[in-house]
Every structure is written in C-alpha cells, then in structure tokens.
Write an enzyme that holds these catalytic residues in place. Structure first.
Site: not given
Ligand code: FBP
Length: 700
Positions: A200, A228, A272, A279-281, A570
């Site tokens: 984005d 993401d 366990y 991931m997914g910021r 990724r």
């Molecule tokens: P993009 O949005 O740039 O594609 O990256 C997404 C991502 O894979 C997230 O899921 C993650 O938080 C981040 O990159 C991790 O990258 P970095 O280690 O550079 O923070």
C-alpha cells in the site's frame, strides 16, 4: 566402507552422482524454470488496447485532488485484445522503450514472474526495448543502481520465489530531495516508464512519482504486492477490482503446510500446545486463511477482537444506569482468558494439547496496546522532528527511554496542556514486562509503521495465559479428563474396586464417560485427605499406586512450543496460482505502458473465478487514497484492507470455531492442505478466503 581404506576425494567429487546431488540446480528448480504460465485471452492478440469505463465509482479525497491533480481523474481501464490497430497506435505500441522496475518492501512470492511477464511482453512488442531492474529497492532509483535484464538472467528466476534477482528494500521516496534524485535517475536512464512493485505504501509512492514524472513524459505503474493480503480494491459500490495482492496465497499455503504438520504432531504426542505466530503486520488475512486451510484448534483474528463488546458489562452498566467505557474492545487480560477457556475445555476431555494461531499484528487490535503504539509513535516522531540526533540514538538503552517517558509524565503534571504521556500511561507502561516495553519502543520503519514482526506478541499473551492457568489449576478447574474405561482398567489392574474409588475421586463419576477429578483435589496431600474422608484409607497409609497414577494424569502441565511463520513463507516458491497471477500482472503492466497509462495499478479482476474469466485491468491509484495519521502527521495513503468480519470467509470460520476447538471426546477436525505442489489441483487453485468471499461478491 572398509576401515583404513583412504578415499580419493578428487575422484569422488567428480563422480556424476555426486555432481548431480551437489549441484545448485535440482529437478524441482528445473521444472519451475521451464513452466510457462498460461496467458489471459486478451494477450493472445497482437495488440492490446485500453478501454476506459465509468462503470466503477470512487469517492475522491479532497487532499488527493489537491496533491495529485493530473492523475486523480483516472478511470478504471479494461484491457482488450486486438489483432489490428491504426498505424499510429501500432507505432506507439511497438516503439522502442526503456522501462525500469523496482521491488519495494518485503519479498512476496511471484515477484520474479511480474518481471518475466513484463519483459516477455515488452520484447514481443519490440525486441529492442530494454528493461532495467533497480537494485535493492527504491534506493536503487535514488542512487541510480541498476542492471539491464536479459533472457539469461530472467531465465534463472522464472516461477521462483524471493526477490533475489534485483533484491528489495524499504526506503520510501518521501522527501523532495529523494524525489528529485529519483527524477534525475529516470531522466539519465531516459526511461519511458517506471514500474513499482509494492504494498500500500509503495503504491502510494507510485502515485506521487506518477504525478512528479508526468512533466518528463515518464509513466509510472504500480503492482499490488504483499503476502499480508491487505491490498484488496473495491470501488465505492463494493465491486471487487483486485481481490488479493500477489504472494498471499503462497505464504498462507506455506504457513498452513507447516502448521498442519504441527496439528498432526500435537495430536500424536499429546503433550504440547503449539503456539504459531503468523505474519501480517496489521490485518489478519493470513491467519484467517491458515485457519480455513488447517482447522487449527484456536485462531485469533485481530479484527474480530476489535469488534468485541462485553455484553455482561453493558448489561450491568445499564442496570446501574452508568456508562462502562471498557465494555467495548478486547483487553489483553480478557483475550488471555478466552485462550485459557479453550485450553481448559480441551483438557477436560483429555486433550491437553493443541495448536493456536496468533496473527503477528493482533496487538494492533487490542485497545490498550493500540493506545500505547499511537502515543509512542507520536512521541518518537515529535522527538525526531525537533532534535538533531534521533530518538533511538539519543536513548540507546531501555532505561534511558523509560527515563525520558518519566520526564514526559512529570511534564504532564506541571503543564495541564501536555496530554501526550501522563502519569497513568507511565504507570501502566511500567507494569509491562521489559521485553515488551522494548518492543513497543522499537524503531519505526521509513513509512512510520510499527515493526510487529519483531515483537514477541505470543510471549506477551502466553505470560498472561500461563498466570491464569496456574490460578485455575489452584482452583481445581484446570484438569485433564480421564476416560472411565481407562480408570476402571487401571484400578482393576491394581486390585482396587473402581466403584468405590470413583465417587471419591471424581466430581462426575456417575454421569460421564470423561471423568474430572474433584476441584478440591489438587495435590497428593489433598488426595490423601479426600480418600481418608471417604474412609478409603487411614492416616499414615500409602495412597494406592493405581489411584496416584490416575491423579497424576489428571494434573495438567501447560507445555508450549513457540513458532514464528513469516520469512519462511515469504521466501517460498510461488504456488501455481501466484505464478499465473504474477506473470499476467507483468503482461498487464506492459499493456498499460504501451497504451500510455500512468498513475494506474495493474490488476487482474475475477481472480476468484476460473482462469478463463480472469480480466486484466488498470486501477486508478489516486482514487484509492485517503488521509491517515503517519509519523504523527496526516498523510495521503492507500487504505489497508483488513479482515471484514461480515465477510463470508470470516463468517464461515466463525461458524466452525467451536467444531475446530474440538473440546469434546473424539478426534480433532484438522485438515491437511499438504505442502505446495507445483502441479495437481485443489489447494493450488486459489486462496480459500477468495473462494468463499466470491460467493457474496456484488459484481460476479
Ligand atoms: P510488505 O507489506 O512490505 O509486503 O511486508 C509485509 C511483511 O511480510 C509483514 O508481514 C511483516 O510484518 C514484515 O513484512 C516484516 O518485514 P521486516 O522484517 O522488514 O519488518
């Protein structure tokens, strides 16, 4: 090998079998490089033309109108195939061009195929056209670091994952100086067009570059990339124009493959709880897709937590005629209680194991943490704006940063107008474990984004979960259920009558097949006491071995294994879906360039349908912009698409949540998506989320 027989290493290293297995290229890689993705129908024609359409409507942002005046009125462009066109059009289409392409942000599987698609289409239109790759992301544009792409170079990376060919970076072209340097590079290279493959923020950057480079006649096209999955474009009427950014499917499939294996391991070894952060910021799209692919026992979805309303609190407030401001949105404590409830319920039916999926960005949706993130973003940005040395260099150690925050709290006590960080904030922040404080104070990226991937979200939650489970254990409500048959057999083998011991030991002996030890029995001492109270032994007697064995089995220990799924997925080689999607995105980019478009994002409409119905289009980027707070200032950006809790995909997940928790006797309901296969059907067709949401799409 017989002893003392010296090996001739030179001969061995030259042995064809050794050469074959130590070569960098293996059969899988060979297959991939050879694969030729199918092309959307329109690309089988000699030419493509653009057809602008008014069918799709956008609500334009006033600020975007002001800052991007020359591309704000762009419309959606449909790409149509044609075998003959006017001479002038043919000349324009096939003219010799110089095109630059850059990767921006995190790697996303399929990026190499965007380049391959663009390169193939450009060379087909005119073999003299040159395609350049900017090295290591936008820095390559700023510093004019570039490589000319060739058949050989591209051939090495077709259908392969990563952004290895030209690398990537997170620099943003966000100052007039960087913009001018970029412009200079594009002019020096005499580029006709620049292609920005990014998320984005990078597509936002592409729009500003398009506006800036218009005067030089340089076109700029964006491509929706990010695992993401948070670039999804709908128009103002809800018509889906871009259902998913590329790379999402592969990453989700890779995560799901590994997590599914953990489901199998966990239900085999039954000791366990596997805690899987994915991931997914910010958005939880990846977690949702993983849940649908694997049926893991518990999956948290950030957007769902933000939506949470505590009905009991609301009811109580209504009764007391007050307002409860804490009834809305989830707190960390509440979230940990929900997780504990699932763990306790599974344990009660003998399943003291399982798999939990936690989205990396979940804390973004937890009120109290979100407030800290926003406040600290502002504090750091304000500091950087007014000091020569940045916040992190000025306060390298955690203690220094905390001391600075304390000084701000002090300031709020002396100056009523200063509200950014008050004593309450400081007190609450002091209660957080040091590793998490460090995480929340971490350096933001060049876009002002919080680096969630580096925060041990799962550790924060698990700390609370562990504490509460200890309380429940102490209360006697966290117990492992014992099967009645097993109990009877064990006591019988020990020469004891289960009918005598059962009612003394269990709270539900007469009415259940899954027996739960009475809450008051939480130790050997309390067990001893309970047996004495029932007249089954006297003080000083040894507890019968069989009874002690059953008791010990009923006492749970919460053993966890923690996993992070992100960088691995990724870097995965793309699924067939992503190979085909990205190759066609590359072809689309060329069509947009060849027909004079700028400020557009290449996309494929109808991704959720069969390949035959995929439609390449251009989407106006400026029309997608809105104002958002970044680095404590309002900035124009493309809105991130988060999980819609009303979507069919989410509702289907929600409807199955209880089943997948499987807090009942019998088997779990895990699903095995298997690893990514380059050939074969089912999982490689498209993401399940897309498949489900397509059922409700307005424009299908
Ligand atoms: P993009 O949005 O740039 O594609 O990256 C997404 C991502 O894979 C997230 O899921 C993650 O938080 C981040 O990159 C991790 O990258 P970095 O280690 O550079 O923070």
């Amino acid at each position: 090998m017989p002893e003392n027989k010296a090996i001739n290493l030179k001969n061995i290293l030259n042995h064809p079998q050794v050469k074959k297995v130590t070569d960098d290229v293996n059969a899988e890689m060979f297959e991939r490089r050879k694969y030729s993705p199918p092309q959307c129908d329109v690309f089988s024609n000699t030419y493509t033309v653009l057809q602008e359409t008014d069918r799709y409507r956008f609500e334009l942002d006033k600020e975007a109108e002001k800052q991007l005046p020359d591309i704000i009125n762009n419309r959606v462009q449909l790409i149509k195939g044609q075998d003959s066109v006017d001479d002038a059009v043919a000349r324009q289409y096939g003219k010799t061009r110089k095109i630059g392409i850059v990767f921006s942000g995190g790697p996303s599987p399929g990026g190499h195929n965007v380049i391959a698609g663009l390169y193939d289409a450009a060379k087909k239109a005119n073999p003299e056209t040159k395609v350049f790759g900017f090295l290591v992301g936008p820095d390559g544009i700023i510093e004019n670091e570039v490589v000319e792409l060739s058949d050989e170079l591209i051939g090495l990376y077709r259908n392969l994952g990563g952004f290895t060919m030209i690398k990537t970076g997170r620099t943003k072209i966000d100052t007039s100086e960087k913009m001018q340097l970029s412009r200079q590079t594009c002019r020096e290279l005499q580029l006709d067009a620049l292609v920005v493959v990014g998320g984005d923020d990078s597509n936002t950057n592409a729009a500003f570059l398009a506006q800036e480079l218009l005067a030089d006649g340089i076109q700029v096209i964006g491509v929706p990339k990010t695992i993401d999955g948070d670039i999804q474009v709908r128009d103002a009427d809800g018509n889906v124009l871009c259902a998913m950014s590329f790379g999402f499917h592969t990453a989700a499939r890779a995560f799901a493959g590994s997590i599914s294996n953990l489901c199998t391991d966990s239900s085999s070894d039954i000791k366990y709880w596997h805690i899987c952060k994915v991931m997914g910021r910010v958005a939880s799209h990846l977690a949702l897709e993983v849940a649908l692919q694997t049926h893991a026992n518990m999956t948290l979805i950030g957007e769902d937590l933000a939506d949470y309303v505590d009905k009991d609190r609301l009811q109580k407030a209504q009764k007391d005629n007050t307002i409860d401001y804490h009834a809305y949105g989830m707190t960390l404590r509440h979230l940990s209680r929900i997780i504990c409830e699932g763990i306790v319920r599974r344990a009660s039916v003998g399943k003291n194991y399982g798999v939990i999926v936690i989205p990396e960005g979940v804390l973004e949706f937890v009120n109290e943490i979100q407030v800290f993130i926003l406040k600290l973003n502002t504090i750091i940005a304000d500091f950087n704006q007014t000091h020569d040395q940045d916040f992190h260099s000025s306060f390298p150690r955690l203690e220094d940063k905390l001391e600075y925050l304390r000084r701000l709290a002090q300031r709020s006590r002396e100056d009523a107008a200063f509200k950014l960080w008050n004593t309450r904030d400081d007190d609450l922040f002091s209660d957080i474990p040091a590793f998490f404080q460090k995480g929340l104070l971490m350096e933001r990226d060049s876009h002002g984004n919080f680096p969630f991937s580096q925060v041990e979200t799962e550790k924060v939650l698990l700390g609370l979960v562990q504490d509460y489970l200890n309380i429940l254990k102490e209360e006697g409500t966290y117990k492992v259920g014992i099967q009645k048959d097993y109990f009877s057999k064990t006591l019988g083998n020990g020469g004891l009558d289960p009918e005598r011991y059962g009612p003394a030991l269990f709270k539900n002996y007469s009415d259940s097949e899954q027996l739960l030890v009475k809450p008051g029995i939480i130790s050997i001492k309390t067990l001893n006491q309970a047996l004495q109270n029932e007249g089954l032994m006297t003080a000083g007697d040894q507890i019968p071995v069989a009874v002690e064995k059953i008791f010990k089995q009923s006492m749970p220990s919460f053993k966890t294994q923690i996993h992070f799924y992100g960088y691995d997925g990724r870097g995965n080689d793309p699924t067939r879906f992503d190979c085909n999607y990205t190759y066609n995105l590359g072809l689309t980019v060329f069509s947009l360039i060849a027909n004079g478009a700028t400020g557009q994002m290449a996309a494929i409409k109808n991704l959720d349908m069969d390949f035959a119905r995929w439609e390449p289009i251009g989407i106006p980027i400026a029309a997608l912009m809105h104002l958002e707070e970044r680095k404590s200032k309002l900035a124009l950006v493309i809105e991130k698409s988060i999980v819609d809790v009303n979507s069919i995909a989410f509702q289907v997940f929600k409807a199955h949540r209880e089943k997948w928790l499987a807090a009942e006797p019998g088997n779990d309901h895990f699903r095995r998506p298997g690893p990514i296969r380059f050939t074969g059907n089912s999982e490689e067709e498209r993401p399940i989320t897309l498949e489900l949401n397509a059922i409700g799409n307005a424009d299908t």
